[in-house]
Design an enzyme around this catalytic site. Structure first.
Site: not given
Length: 891
Positions: A469, A740
């Site tokens: 990502e 996260e």
């Protein structure tokens, strides 16, 4: 001249002695030093010259100019010329009209103009084995110089990533040039001072080219070649001789190309390097390149070229492994002791043909084995094939890894000790914060926040640095920007990124989810994500007093508000389209990433907030008509929000922590309803056993909303909570960066998931903003931004006995600290830089100030104090610059 009054730390566009800038009216800033309290500038004089003795060739002389401005003075002299060095110096007068000496001389140097490019884009069309990755290319040329060199500048950029060498030495210490921009619209050019690298007579320039972001893998669906299929280089050398003549050499069809030993390099996947294919001496002038292939000329535009804007990426520090061990499954692993971003530099001595492989991981699994499940398709693997002629050292060129643990194969265990070093790499932003408390877990949290910023501010604000990502997610950037600006000087970083945001913005004003935009065409315009177009420039303005960023981004800000206004059948509500909502909130339904707070409530709340900021921006830029229009729009949005989402008695329709936090933080409730709403928010937290349920959208505002309405002790409770979910839960689980997910690693050691579980994801690090502003109490006055006037209002708690913070502002160091002494007395210590003033609130001090001493002197007799008045929070003291120590008993 006053011996206690000096001008220091000259900056041009935030930078010390920058090379190759593109601004035609660059802004100059300086700091003032004085041992006297209350020191303020009353006038300044700036001289700019193309000659460093300032005796001739002056291009600007302001003369003595009455002003207290020492930050962002725009150059106002003769038009600047490209490829020219401008020297400048500053003199300042204090309030007593005493002049300083001239400052030390500083300079800036302009870059190459687009019209001056004579070089051509060159690429290499070399054969590649079917199915094999395309090797990184080596490009070179040799040339001769006719005499002693006075100065030489190399201007270069690439389609892909590049390294440039002059006579075998790197042109400088920067990495990952030209950086990642919206390549279809903007491509940065780097300027290198190579004077000391050139020789009279024979010379050579070599360039290595890698895929990078331009044509390598990006995203999670194996996409590549998103910007083009051909890597290419563009470079132009300008040499000035002692006799005043000049030579210009550029990339052209006389250059040669070879494949080289770097067989594969990808941002996500790592590198493969076969040292047996090294061509010794290829960077030198005497190398015989007769067997190399001719380059090809690539027809590619130069109209997109811009000067380097942000700070470059560099290797910032090195970390030695804290241990090596063998896992239960038999892997030989190094522990760096810190989840970091960069690469490992290693030295090995193994037989020819030996394959040395390094795999990188953030965490171990519950059994203590090497874990790479959360990397998804990213390989993060460095493969080195030895040439076998003694000790050899290798480190990657065009790939970075996010990791704490390194699995090593192909190397005897005894060679690991002392031969493997972690190299921490990120944009070279100046550190500007310090923070310490009496709670070591909280100190570790602050360290984790800073490390999260280091790991994710590599040319763009990435969401994570390890999996497939690593994109510039707008939502993550906007929730963290204020914390980022306290930790480091991020003004150039965001200036560059926001220009890319504007370049990528859709014709209707929509904002892509990620900048640069590399996802599907319809991946754009979620509330709280697209609002980065407004929130980020406004925050940079608040933190640095930078009006130019507002000027540059104003049209983009307007377009985003226009986009939101055009959605749906009610121009004052945003209740259409896709939204991420309160992303990964804990009140989400089973199997969903989106929290329980209605997405149209969040969308309309951010619509109101961004419109309010745009109205303020218009006022700052003296656009009165625009400001009035946006103020009216804001009022109508707020009215619509209340009708749609608030009951007549002031309850928010959605009973979630995030809904109440946003409504309170954005002033969306009638004032009479706000205290009750704050009490309901506090009740929700209490009912949840003092724990939060918020996601990416609600978390940044939660503690601020509580503190603003008198629930600071409960906010401290959230911050100091050690049970899941909390910031300190991850600290107690061994985190060295921000996770996260609140439960990235569960109490039983299992993982939240494989598919989306980064352990270096800075969004929840936005709590740093609350730590600095509320716990330590450092804030800028919104009417005099950039800390020209400082508000210091620390908030005490029985949970801590000490909080200290400092921030290096554009004016100098601001410090605020409080301590509760064993006898119950309070000490508040502050430092205010010269040419600023502050209002300091002494929490719990008596309304008269009679019991307050400053550095042992009764407050009424202390120097530097401008005024004293009582307030609801304590005694309010207005003071000038200096260092102060207040001691008192609480009322």
């Amino acid at each position: 001249m006053s011996p206690n009054w000096n001008v220091t730390d000259l900056r041009c566009e935030y930078k010390r002695n920058p090379l190759g800038i593109g601004e035609r009216e660059p802004r100059l800033s300086w700091k003032l030093k004085s041992s006297e309290r209350g020191a303020r500038q009353s006038a300044y004089q700036v001289q700019v010259s193309t000659d460093n003795d300032f005796q001739s060739a002056l291009t600007w002389d302001t003369g003595k100019t009455a002003s207290d401005q020492s930050v962002h003075i725009p150059y106002g002299g003769d038009p600047v010329q490209p490829r020219t060095r401008y020297y400048y110096r500053v003199k300042a007068w204090n309030a007593q009209d005493e002049a300083s000496d001239w400052s030390e001389t500083a300079y800036w140097e302009t870059g190459i103009d687009r019209s001056e490019w004579t070089a051509q884009w060159i690429t290499a069309k070399l054969p590649t084995a079917e199915g094999a990755p395309e090797p990184c290319h080596q490009l070179r040329t040799a040339f001769s110089l006719k005499g002693p060199v006075v100065s030489a500048r190399l201007y270069a950029t690439a389609l892909g990533l590049y390294r440039v060498y002059v006579n075998g030495r790197p042109a400088d210490d920067t990495l990952f040039a030209p950086g990642w921009t919206s390549y279809k619209h903007r491509l940065q050019v780097q300027t290198y001072d190579v004077t000391s690298l050139l020789l009279e007579g024979a010379n050579a320039i070599g360039i290595m080219l890698g895929n990078g972001w331009f044509k390598g893998n990006l995203g999670w669906v194996d996409e590549r070649n998103l910007y083009g299929e051909d890597r290419a280089a563009l470079a132009q050398l300008h040499v000035r001789y002692a006799d005043g003549s000049e030579d210009v050499l550029g990339t052209d069809d006389a250059w040669k190309a070879s494949a080289g030993p770097l067989l594969m390099s990808e941002i996500y996947h790592g590198e493969t390097y076969d040292a047996r294919l090294e061509t010794a001496g290829w960077l030198g002038a005497g190398y015989d390149d007769a067997g190399w292939a001719p380059v090809d000329i690539l027809d590619y535009t130069k109209e997109i070229l811009v000067a380097q804007e942000n700070d470059p990426t560099r290797a910032i520090q090195e970390i030695r492994p804290v241990s090596r061990f063998t896992t239960p499954s038999g892997d030989l692993v190094l522990d760096m002791g810190q989840n970091m971003v960069g690469w490992v530099r290693f030295t090995v001595d193994v037989p020819a043909g030996t394959t040395v492989q390094l795999n990188h991981a953030e965490v171990l699994d519950k059994e203590g084995n090497f874990y790479i499940g959360n990397l998804r398709k990213a390989k993060q693997t460095i493969t080195y094939i030895s040439r076998g002629d003694g000790p050899a050292t290798y480190e990657p060129y065009f790939s970075f890894q996010g990791f704490r643990y390194v699995r090593v194969t192909g190397v005897p265990a005894e060679q690991l000790d002392g031969n493997f070093v972690g190299v921490v790499i990120h944009t070279d932003m100046e550190p500007t914060s310090r923070f310490r408390t009496s709670n070591e877990l909280l100190n570790k949290l602050q360290s984790n926040i800073v490390w999260g910023q280091k790991g994710n501010f590599l040319d763009i604000p990435t969401d994570c640095p390890q999996r497939d990502e690593r994109l510039g997610w707008t939502g993550d950037a906007q929730v963290f920007v204020r914390t980022a600006a306290f930790n480091m000087n991020v003004a150039p970083f965001f200036t560059k990124w926001l220009k890319d945001l504007a370049a990528e913005q859709l014709p209707d004003g929509g904002v892509p989810f990620v900048i640069p935009h590399v996802l599907k065409p319809d991946s754009h315009s979620s509330a709280a994500w697209g609002d980065a177009a407004v929130i980020c420039p406004w925050t940079i303005y608040e933190c640095y007093g930078d009006t130019r960023i507002l000027e540059n981004q104003y049209e983009s800000m307007q377009k985003w508000i226009g986009y939101m206004r055009s959605q749906g059948d009610n121009e004052y509500l945003w209740n259409t389209g896709f939204h991420f909502g309160d992303w990964v909130a804990l009140d989400a339904k089973e199997g969903s990433y989106i929290g329980a707070t209605p997405r149209d409530l969040i969308a309309t709340a951010f619509y109101a907030y961004s419109t309010q900021l745009l109205a303020k921006t218009a006022r700052v830029l003296n656009k009165a008509e625009d400001a009035a229009g946006y103020e009216e729009l804001y009022e109508r949005i707020v009215e619509a929000f209340r009708q749609e989402f608030v009951t007549p008695n002031g309850r928010v329709a959605s009973p979630t922590q995030t809904a109440y936090a946003l409504a309170l933080a954005f002033d969306l409730l009638e004032e009479r309803h706000r205290p009750r709403a704050a009490s309901i928010l506090a009740e929700y937290i209490q009912e949840n056993k003092g724990r939060l349920t918020t996601g990416f959208v609600g978390t940044p505002y939660l503690c601020h909303a509580l503190s603003r309405y008198g629930y600071t002790e409960q906010a401290y409770g959230l911050v100091l909570q050690q049970e899941y979910p909390s910031w300190l839960y991850s600290v107690l689980q061994g985190a060295t960066t921000i996770w996260e997910h609140w439960d990235g690693i569960k109490p039983d050691g299992t993982f939240w998931s494989d598919d989306m579980n980064s352990f270096n994801h800075y969004a929840y690090g936005s709590i740093g903003d609350w730590l600095y502003q509320v716990a330590a109490g450092i804030e800028t006055d919104p009417e005099r931004p950039g800390y020209k006037k400082i508000r210091i209002a620390p908030t005490l708690t029985s949970s801590l006995t000490l909080v200290e913070a400092a921030h290096d502002s554009m004016y100098g160091e601001i410090a605020s600290g409080w301590e509760t002494l064993p006898d119950g007395r309070i000490v508040v210590a502050v430092t205010i830089p010269a040419n600023t003033e502050a209002v300091v609130t002494l929490p719990g001090a008596s309304g008269t100030g009679s019991g307050v001493h400053e550095s042992g002197t009764p407050l009424a007799e202390a120097s530097g104090i401008l005024s004293v008045q009582p307030s609801a929070a304590g005694l309010q003291v207005e003071l000038g610059s200096g260092t102060y120590r207040f001691e008192y008993a609480t009322a």
